[in-house]
Write an enzyme that holds these catalytic residues in place. Structure first.
Site, PDB file in Angstrom:
ATOM      1  N   SER A  35      -2.600  12.235  -8.224  1.00 20.63           N
ATOM      2  CA  SER A  35      -3.258  12.156  -6.920  1.00 20.63           C
ATOM      3  C   SER A  35      -2.385  12.850  -5.889  1.00 20.63           C
ATOM      4  CB  SER A  35      -3.467  10.690  -6.528  1.00 20.63           C
ATOM      5  OG  SER A  35      -3.795  10.582  -5.157  1.00 20.63           O
ATOM      6  N   SER A  36      -3.016  13.409  -4.870  1.00 25.23           N
ATOM      7  CA  SER A  36      -2.254  14.109  -3.833  1.00 25.23           C
ATOM      8  C   SER A  36      -1.397  13.164  -3.000  1.00 25.23           C
ATOM      9  CB  SER A  36      -3.197  14.888  -2.916  1.00 25.23           C
ATOM     10  OG  SER A  36      -4.133  14.032  -2.292  1.00 25.23           O
ATOM     11  N   CYS A  37      -1.591  11.855  -3.142  1.00 23.99           N
ATOM     12  CA  CYS A  37      -0.768  10.900  -2.386  1.00 23.99           C
ATOM     13  C   CYS A  37       0.653  10.803  -2.940  1.00 23.99           C
ATOM     14  CB  CYS A  37      -1.419   9.521  -2.365  1.00 23.99           C
ATOM     15  SG  CYS A  37      -1.346   8.650  -3.932  1.00 23.99           S
ATOM     16  N   TYR A  82       0.970   2.904  -5.557  1.00 29.22           N
ATOM     17  CA  TYR A  82       0.109   3.779  -6.359  1.00 29.22           C
ATOM     18  C   TYR A  82       0.775   5.137  -6.565  1.00 29.22           C
ATOM     19  CZ  TYR A  82      -3.950   6.631  -7.642  1.00 29.22           C
ATOM     20  OH  TYR A  82      -4.824   7.491  -8.280  1.00 29.22           O
ATOM     21  N   LYS A 106       1.988   7.126 -10.092  1.00 30.78           N
ATOM     22  CA  LYS A 106       1.537   8.461 -10.475  1.00 30.78           C
ATOM     23  C   LYS A 106       2.708   9.435 -10.643  1.00 30.78           C
ATOM     24  CE  LYS A 106      -2.786   7.848 -10.996  1.00 30.78           C
ATOM     25  NZ  LYS A 106      -3.392   8.059 -12.338  1.00 30.78           N
ATOM     26  N   HIS A 166     -13.167   4.918  -1.400  1.00 32.45           N
ATOM     27  CA  HIS A 166     -12.500   5.944  -0.627  1.00 32.45           C
ATOM     28  C   HIS A 166     -13.355   6.324   0.583  1.00 32.45           C
ATOM     29  CE1 HIS A 166     -10.174   6.539  -4.449  1.00 32.45           C
ATOM     30  NE2 HIS A 166      -9.205   6.616  -3.551  1.00 32.45           N
TER      31      HIS A 166
END
Length: 261
Positions: free
Chosen positions: A47-49, A76, A80, A119
């Site tokens: 994920s881009s987070c 989270y 990842k 989301h």
């Protein structure tokens, strides 16, 4: 590996333990079992987070682990990041071909439209649709509306994943040799939450006001991926945001009865 416990700001904020534990267990068990089962090729979706909260924009792959994470989704993101490093470690030690892609914010048919754990796009679709159905005078959106996000249709992501998986091992190894542990997947174009809200208001034909609650969290100020690497690998998205949102709302209306069960 697309399986994960995911959600928006509220879900990440209230279920920190579940987010780090369940995601660590999913990826650790699958990656390690894949290795022991002789699986040579695997694709891990992150994920881009994973990137620092205040990353330079657009965010290049080499920004990983260069600064503090966004507080609301840190558990989270840490899970990842661990998945990326696990794939990287198995490749280096065991010669496996485990690849990692980092998608930007996704949306599309079959999404989770629950207001408390979805989301931003499915949550806004549900809010605007319910407000229209109930003849409400306004829709309240979390944050100032100034935060900017990048969105990718799920069908574009699926195509990008197949593109990466079909690359020869020698081609993908060249990416590793450049120091990249993963590949960003996105459009490279972002939009403010305010503009996104107004776009959905128009698509859904809601006639009331849209008000922003600055006292509620809105996450990272801006998050748009640098997609130069995936573009150089000869892939680009095909579905525009306007078209994708329109199709997603049509799917939502057609499946509304099933979503309520």
């Amino acid at each position: 590996i697309a399986a994960a416990k995911v959600g928006g700001i509220l879900a990440n904020k209230t279920s920190k333990a579940e987010f780090i534990y369940q995601n660590l267990m999913i990826q650790a068990n699958v990656i390690h079992s894949a290795y022991h089962s002789g699986v040579q090729s695997l694709l891990f979706l992150g994920s881009s987070c994973i990137y620092p909260k205040l990353s330079m924009q657009p965010i290049k792959e080499d920004m990983l682990l260069t600064g503090p994470l966004e507080e609301t989704n840190e558990p989270y993101a840490l899970a990842k990041i661990t998945g990326i490093k696990m794939c990287e470690s198995y490749n280096k030690q065991y010669g496996t071909d485990y690849r990692c892609v980092m998608p930007t914010n996704l949306y599309g048919p079959e999404d989770n439209f629950h207001l408390k754990n979805s989301h931003v796009i499915p949550a806004l679709i549900k809010k605007f649709h319910d407000a229209k159905h109930n003849s409400a005078s306004e829709v309240k959106v979390w944050g100032t509306g100034k935060a900017k996000r990048e969105f990718l249709h799920v069908d574009d992501l699926a195509e990008a994943c197949m593109h990466i998986m079909k690359m020869r091992k020698s081609e993908y190894q060249a990416i590793y040799d450049q120091g990249y542990s993963h590949v960003n997947i996105g459009t490279g174009i972002d939009i403010t939450i305010k503009d996104l809200s107004m776009l959905l208001k128009k698509i859904i034909k809601f006639e009331g006001d849209v008000n922003f609650d600055a006292e509620m969290p809105e996450g990272t100020p801006r998050k748009v991926l640098d997609v130069d690497l995936i573009n150089r690998l000869e892939w680009k998205p095909k579905i525009s945001l306007n078209k994708g949102l329109d199709e997603t709302y049509k799917w939502f209306k057609e499946n509304l009865i099933n979503l309520r069960k």
